[in-house]
Design a protein around this motif. Structure first.
Motif, mmCIF file in Angstrom:
data_model
loop_
_atom_site.group_PDB
_atom_site.id
_atom_site.type_symbol
_atom_site.label_atom_id
_atom_site.label_comp_id
_atom_site.label_asym_id
_atom_site.label_seq_id
_atom_site.Cartn_x
_atom_site.Cartn_y
_atom_site.Cartn_z
ATOM 1 N N PRO A 56 0.787 -1.240 0.000
ATOM 2 C CA PRO A 56 0.000 0.000 0.000
ATOM 3 C C PRO A 56 0.815 1.284 0.000
ATOM 4 C CG PRO A 56 -0.948 -1.597 1.513
ATOM 5 C CD PRO A 56 0.350 -2.177 1.047
ATOM 6 N N ARG A 57 1.960 1.334 0.725
ATOM 7 C CA ARG A 57 2.699 2.591 0.849
ATOM 8 C C ARG A 57 3.993 2.589 0.053
ATOM 9 N NH1 ARG A 57 2.813 4.428 7.046
ATOM 10 N NH2 ARG A 57 3.568 6.301 5.966
ATOM 11 N N PRO A 99 -1.792 -14.987 -2.480
ATOM 12 C CA PRO A 99 -1.071 -13.727 -2.243
ATOM 13 C C PRO A 99 -1.787 -12.490 -2.762
ATOM 14 C CG PRO A 99 0.437 -15.430 -3.033
ATOM 15 C CD PRO A 99 -0.943 -15.990 -3.157
ATOM 16 N N LEU A 100 -2.519 -12.624 -3.884
ATOM 17 C CA LEU A 100 -3.139 -11.448 -4.502
ATOM 18 C C LEU A 100 -4.571 -11.209 -4.035
ATOM 19 C CD1 LEU A 100 -1.806 -11.762 -8.166
ATOM 20 C CD2 LEU A 100 -0.971 -10.298 -6.324
ATOM 21 N N ARG A 101 -5.025 -11.996 -3.089
ATOM 22 C CA ARG A 101 -6.381 -11.776 -2.574
ATOM 23 C C ARG A 101 -6.468 -10.378 -1.944
ATOM 24 N NH1 ARG A 101 -11.191 -13.662 -1.113
ATOM 25 N NH2 ARG A 101 -12.049 -13.133 0.929
ATOM 26 N N GLY A 102 -7.479 -9.628 -2.362
ATOM 27 C CA GLY A 102 -7.667 -8.291 -1.830
ATOM 28 C C GLY A 102 -6.885 -7.220 -2.555
ATOM 29 N N ARG A 103 -6.034 -7.603 -3.517
ATOM 30 C CA ARG A 103 -5.237 -6.607 -4.234
ATOM 31 C C ARG A 103 -5.912 -6.128 -5.521
ATOM 32 N NH1 ARG A 103 -1.403 -4.917 -0.617
ATOM 33 N NH2 ARG A 103 -0.303 -6.689 0.298
ATOM 34 N N ALA A 104 -6.808 -6.913 -6.084
ATOM 35 C CA ALA A 104 -7.372 -6.600 -7.402
ATOM 36 C C ALA A 104 -8.606 -5.719 -7.276
ATOM 37 C CB ALA A 104 -7.716 -7.881 -8.150
ATOM 38 N N SER A 105 -8.713 -4.754 -8.171
ATOM 39 C CA SER A 105 -9.911 -3.912 -8.240
ATOM 40 C C SER A 105 -10.767 -4.254 -9.460
ATOM 41 C CB SER A 105 -9.519 -2.437 -8.285
ATOM 42 O OG SER A 105 -8.583 -2.176 -9.306
#
Length: 486
Positions: A133-134, A164-170
């Motif tokens: 995120p940062r 690993p990519l769960r929650g990263r995709a929009s």
């Protein structure tokens, strides 16, 4: 942004991709596009990159080192740096991909992503780290990274569970086959009977018409038999081996013999777990894994019986697989001899009607009821499936082809309609009497609110005068081929 010329339908998919890729908000974003091969995913993504000046890379089956070199060469061509880009790691590649979006929103596509992840299983975790995120490389970028793949079992797990990519995709965009109505338009078929027969063979995969059959479509109903022989059953046609390749494309389907046997069992009418187990020669509990893998790959679907919640039926999703297992696999040695194709088709045509068209027509009727009937039966159905009703007095059970259930704001869900489906026979009052008997049995069941339930006859061959008269009196709804394609 208007669709590129030559793109059929896909309005929703194109709109979602453009909205994702042109988003002006700061920060790099991640999207996933999935779907079986030959649905037009690559065409969509290549068109998107051409329209918005993005970067497109299609991976191949290769070692990790070769893939790194290939994407390095592609980035060199796209960015035109002073020195050719020769990445030593995927972390470096991902950072360079993010830098493409420093000045503006831009799509960055990696097609056939499962090939890369198979050679380097850490790649999803590397992308996860790059999208912290940062992290400055992410916050100062407006790259819209799209990962695309055809291995459905892999793509389905990319954003699920503890991946690993769960929650990263929009964006999580599936590109499915064309529904039966769109498929008829795509093939240029205006005769509903011919359109349904063609769909029962090749389904709604766009590339089957454009790339593999090269626009060879049956012109009229009398041309259908010849079309099947020349376009599907001929050993020289690209479609001849296509059903086998559908399984070979899924990396998780390792024991191909077992999976073909499971599909063969379903194509022969064994939709229940016990029937499949008996056909395959395995115990029911040994089929949980292959059934789950086939479902994750998008090749079969499971349906809960509308009246018996402990019963599950399995259906093949891809019509070509049903056609192959019902019509081609039993006669494979003979089909390899090109001069025998015509005779095999004529000999086995009854199997086509009973094992392919009949079940496919039932599926189309359920699809129509769910997606196109709207409020014809009093309300929008939220679930349409088949069901089995016990008849203790007659010591039998009744199979119900179409069961439409509405949404319940409170209390029991409304049972909107029950339907009988017949492809090859004119439906009459006898079929209505059977539905009346089933209605009486269902009324004793407390699971649904049956106060507004309709009786429906679906036919591919028409209705008797008596049944049409009773329909005019409101006792039954009649749905024919013209209704399905209207």
């Amino acid at each position: 942004m208007p669709k590129p010329a030559g793109m059929f339908d896909r309005d929703r998919e194109w709109s979602m991709l453009v909205k994702f890729a042109a988003d002006e908000q700061p920060g790099a974003t991640l999207g996933v596009v999935s779907g079986r091969r030959r649905q037009g995913k690559s065409f969509l993504l290549e068109s998107l990159c051409q329209e918005l000046g993005g970067f497109y890379f299609s991976a191949q089956e290769a070692t990790d080192a070769e893939s790194l070199a290939a994407i390095g060469a592609a980035l060199t061509r796209h960015l035109d740096p002073v020195v050719p880009f020769a990445p030593a790691s995927w972390s470096t590649v991902v950072d360079v991909l993010l830098r493409i979006g420093r000045d503006r929103p831009v799509p960055v596509v990696i097609d056939e992503f499962p090939y890369l992840a198979r050679s380097n299983p850490a790649l999803p975790s590397i992308i996860q780290g790059a999208y912290a995120p940062r992290r400055m490389e992410r916050t100062e970028s407006r790259a819209r990274l799209l990962l695309c793949g055809s291995a459905m079992s892999f793509m389905g797990g990319l954003l699920s569970g503890n991946a690993p990519l769960r929650g990263r995709a929009s964006l999580d965009l599936p590109v499915d086959t064309l529904d039966y109505r769109l498929a008829a338009r795509f093939w240029g078929l205006t005769d509903p009977r011919l359109a349904l027969l063609v769909h029962a063979v090749v389904g709604g995969t766009p590339a089957y018409r454009t790339e593999m059959i090269r626009y060879d479509a049956p012109r009229v109903l009398d041309d259908f038999d010849d079309w099947v022989i020349r376009a599907i059953l001929s050993p020289g046609s690209p479609m001849f081996l296509e059903a086998r390749y559908l399984l070979a494309e899924e990396p998780d389907l390792r024991d191909s013999a077992l999976y073909h046997s499971v599909l063969g069992a379903i194509a022969e009418g064994n939709s229940g777990r016990g029937g499949i187990a008996g056909y395959v020669g395995r115990k029911s509990n040994e089929l949980s894994h292959p059934l789950t893998v086939l479902e994750d790959a998008g090749l079969i679907t499971r349906e809960i019986d509308a009246f018996r919640g402990n019963r599950t039926d399995f259906r093949i999703r891809e019509p070509l697989l049903t056609f192959y297992h019902a019509m081609m696999r039993p006669f494979w040695p003979q089909l390899m001899r090109a001069n025998a194709t015509d005779r095999i088709w004529q000999r086995a045509k009854h199997r086509f009607i009973g094992n392919v068209v009949g079940p496919h027509f039932e599926r189309i009727c359920r699809d129509w009821t769910l997606h196109f009937a709207e409020d014809r039966f009093g309300d929008w159905p939220v679930q349409v499936t088949a069901g089995t009703v016990n008849d203790p007095a007659n010591r039998t059970t009744h199979e119900v082809d179409v069961v439409a259930v509405g949404h319940a704001d409170a209390g029991r869900p409304p049972l909107l309609a029950i339907g009988e489906v017949k492809w090859g026979e004119t439906m009459g009052t006898g079929h209505l009497d059977r539905l009346r008997r089933i209605r009486d049995l269902v009324n004793r069941n407390d699971k649904y609110d049956t106060s507004q339930m309709r009786l429906v006859c679906f036919s591919g061959s028409g209705f008797s005068e008596d049944l049409v008269r009773l329909s005019g009196q409101g006792e039954v709804d009649l749905v024919g081929l013209d209704d399905l394609y209207a």
